[in-house]
Scaffold this motif. Structure first.
Motif, short mmCIF file in Angstrom:
data_model
loop_
_atom_site.label_atom_id
_atom_site.label_comp_id
_atom_site.label_asym_id
_atom_site.label_seq_id
_atom_site.Cartn_x
_atom_site.Cartn_y
_atom_site.Cartn_z
N TYR A 20 -10.10 14.55 17.45
CA TYR A 20 -8.95 14.04 16.67
C TYR A 20 -8.21 15.19 15.99
O TYR A 20 -6.99 15.13 15.80
N VAL A 25 -17.81 14.50 7.21
CA VAL A 25 -17.80 13.05 6.95
C VAL A 25 -16.66 12.37 7.70
O VAL A 25 -16.77 11.23 8.13
N SER A 48 -3.91 6.17 16.57
CA SER A 48 -4.03 7.55 16.08
C SER A 48 -2.78 8.36 16.37
O SER A 48 -2.29 9.10 15.52
O1 LIG Z 1 -7.70 10.90 13.21
C1 LIG Z 1 -7.75 9.74 13.69
O2 LIG Z 1 -6.77 9.17 14.21
C2 LIG Z 1 -9.06 9.03 13.67
C3 LIG Z 1 -10.20 9.72 13.39
C4 LIG Z 1 -11.54 9.12 13.38
O3 LIG Z 1 -11.97 8.96 12.06
P1 LIG Z 1 -13.26 9.76 11.46
O4 LIG Z 1 -13.06 11.21 11.81
O5 LIG Z 1 -13.17 9.48 10.00
O6 LIG Z 1 -14.46 9.19 12.13
C5 LIG Z 1 -11.56 7.75 14.08
O7 LIG Z 1 -12.76 7.06 13.74
C6 LIG Z 1 -10.36 6.92 13.68
O8 LIG Z 1 -10.39 5.67 14.38
C7 LIG Z 1 -9.05 7.60 13.99
#
Ligand SMILES: O=C(O)C1=C[C@@H](OP(=O)(O)O)[C@@H](O)[C@H](O)C1
Ligand SMILES: C=C(OP(=O)(O)O)C(=O)O
Length: 449
Positions: free
Chosen positions: A221, A189, A46
């Motif tokens: 995130y 989502v 990430s």
């Molecule tokens: O912004 C990111 O780096 C991520 C956000 C998440 O996704 P979602 O918000 O779609 O669940 C996570 O599941 C993914 O592994 C990495």
């Protein structure tokens, strides 16, 4: 299960950084005794893809130490290079010469593989520039949602033409920069839609306010995105308790960063210690991280493990019998739902995981597939719209199908670290974020054939 009923992996999404594991399946054998090691873990997927894309948009040359080298980061770098960005990789250091938001190559075909971070972070970056680009991805990425992000970018001036399923890849994006004003977007989502819009927002021609509609799944995130933007010299103004973010027109400034290890990957190794009554210390990380999967540690303690939280390491010591008998919300740290399902298999009472409906849109329908795989092992599971209950019990070895999902393979392999005879099909799928996962298990004494 015979080979013909296995999910067909999309080999085109495997990159040159994929693992050597190209065989049809591997068989796991538990280590002879408790696992007791101190290890390092590769960089965060990430953080790597955020830093690469922002560095590419910046003015000046950035140095990123500790990047992840996996399929997801490979396709990110590949796309940025196709756009004319100069990126050199030396071991795990990337040197990126930013283009200030003006992509040198204004017409190109880009491929994002199975990387949700690239599929959701690149469109905004492109829309902030000028050109016409075609974006495509893996078969699964062509099924994963993009509409909330693309709707917001269209409202700010981008022209999106879907050439496959509406709201999904493949698509053609034509841009002449982002307008300012106000835009509203949902993160119910995926948090990545919010992050993808925020990353591009400073490049709008006029001040822009992003309003977030409702709650955001895995909200941390979004905070990781805002922190990364700050590291590159942009100061978003967060308002209304985080529901709005205001941007003045700005350009990212080059930076020199060292990226944290991937805490989602750390979770598998900490869980190995939990399951084998062993000890795993991971250097270079602390619970001060913003990565939400650090939440796993509190639940490992709840299950009877000991967690030592150092300034620059975290150690997990397992226990002879993991405790269950509880319900846990996975809303903040839903990438560890599959890890929890594997751990719950060996608890002393059922564990229920909730608030994870959105992971049905991840690399596979993770709730349905993990229930199917545990059922193959003879484990009783109950499936709900937003989660599952795992009833611990005797495990019957079987050939498990990760459905081209790295986290499914890595989590189910934990069961093989405890029970002899577990086989995992298509082990190479771990290359999405941890190409050397099975080599690492072997280094810890687990048999991998
Ligand atoms: O912004 C990111 O780096 C991520 C956000 C998440 O996704 P979602 O918000 O779609 O669940 C996570 O599941 C993914 O592994 C990495
Ligand atoms: C959902 C995931 O990845 P992405 O959405 O970035 O493809 C993940 O790594 O679990």
């Amino acid at each position: 299960m015979n080979e013909t009923s296995l999910h067909l992996a999309d080999q085109a999404a495997r990159s040159p950084w994929s693992a050597s594991h190209q065989q049809a399946h591997i068989q796991l054998t538990p280590a002879a005794g408790p696992i007791d090691q101190t290890i390092n873990v590769s960089g965060s997927k990430s953080l790597t893809n955020r830093a690469l894309i922002i560095a590419a948009m910046a003015n000046g040359t950035s140095r990123l130490d500790g990047i992840l080298k996996s399929d997801d980061s490979y396709w990110c770098i590949d796309s940025l290079k196709k756009l004319g960005v100069s990126i050199t990789i030396d071991q795990t250091t990337a040197t990126v010469t930013g283009v200030g938001g003006k992509w040198p190559v204004e017409q190109e075909e880009l491929y994002v593989g199975a990387a949700g971070t690239v599929a959701r972070f690149l469109p905004g970056a492109l829309a902030a520039g000028n050109g016409t680009w075609r974006l495509d991805g893996s078969r699964r990425m062509q099924e994963r949602p993009l509409a909330p992000l693309l709707g917001a970018l269209s409202a700010l001036g981008a022209q999106i033409d879907y050439t496959g399923q509406p709201g999904c890849l493949p698509l053609t994006l034509s841009a002449n920069g982002l307008q300012g004003g106000e835009v509203t977007i949902s993160g119910s989502v995926s948090s990545q839609f919010i992050s993808g819009l925020l990353l591009a927002a400073p490049y709008a021609k006029d001040p822009l306010i992003v309003h977030i509609d409702g709650t955001v799944v895995q909200r941390d995130y979004v905070d990781m995105t805002l922190e990364m933007m700050h590291a590159f010299g942009v100061e978003p103004l967060v308002q209304n308790g985080g529901q709005s973010v205001r941007f003045e027109p700005a350009t990212y400034k080059a930076a020199a960063l060292t990226l944290e290890p991937d805490v989602s990957t750390c979770g598998y190794f900490w869980s190995l210690a939990a399951l084998t009554n062993g000890r795993i210390r991971i250097n270079g990380i602390s619970t001060a991280t913003r990565q939400p999967d650090i939440e796993l540690l509190d639940t490992l303690e709840r299950m009877g493990c000991t967690v030592v939280r150092g300034d620059d390491f975290v150690e997990v010591r397992g226990t002879a019998q993991l405790k269950g008998g509880f319900t846990v919300s996975m809303k903040r740290w839903s990438d560890q739902t599959l890890t929890m399902a594997a751990l719950a298999t060996f608890a002393d009472a059922p564990i229920t995981m909730t608030d994870a409906a959105h992971i049905r849109h991840h690399e596979c329908d993770r709730i349905s597939v993990v229930c199917e795989q545990l059922h193959k092992l003879g484990i009783k599971v109950e499936e709900y719209a937003d989660g599952l209950t795992v009833h611990p019990g005797p495990v019957t070895p079987a050939l498990l199908d990760p459905h081209d999902d790295h986290r499914m393979a890595m989590a189910l392999a934990l069961i093989g670290a405890k029970i002899p005879g577990i086989r995992i099909a298509d082990p190479g799928c771990v290359a999405k974020t941890c190409p050397d996962y099975f080599e690492r298990l072997s280094d810890l004494g687990i048999g991998v054939e």
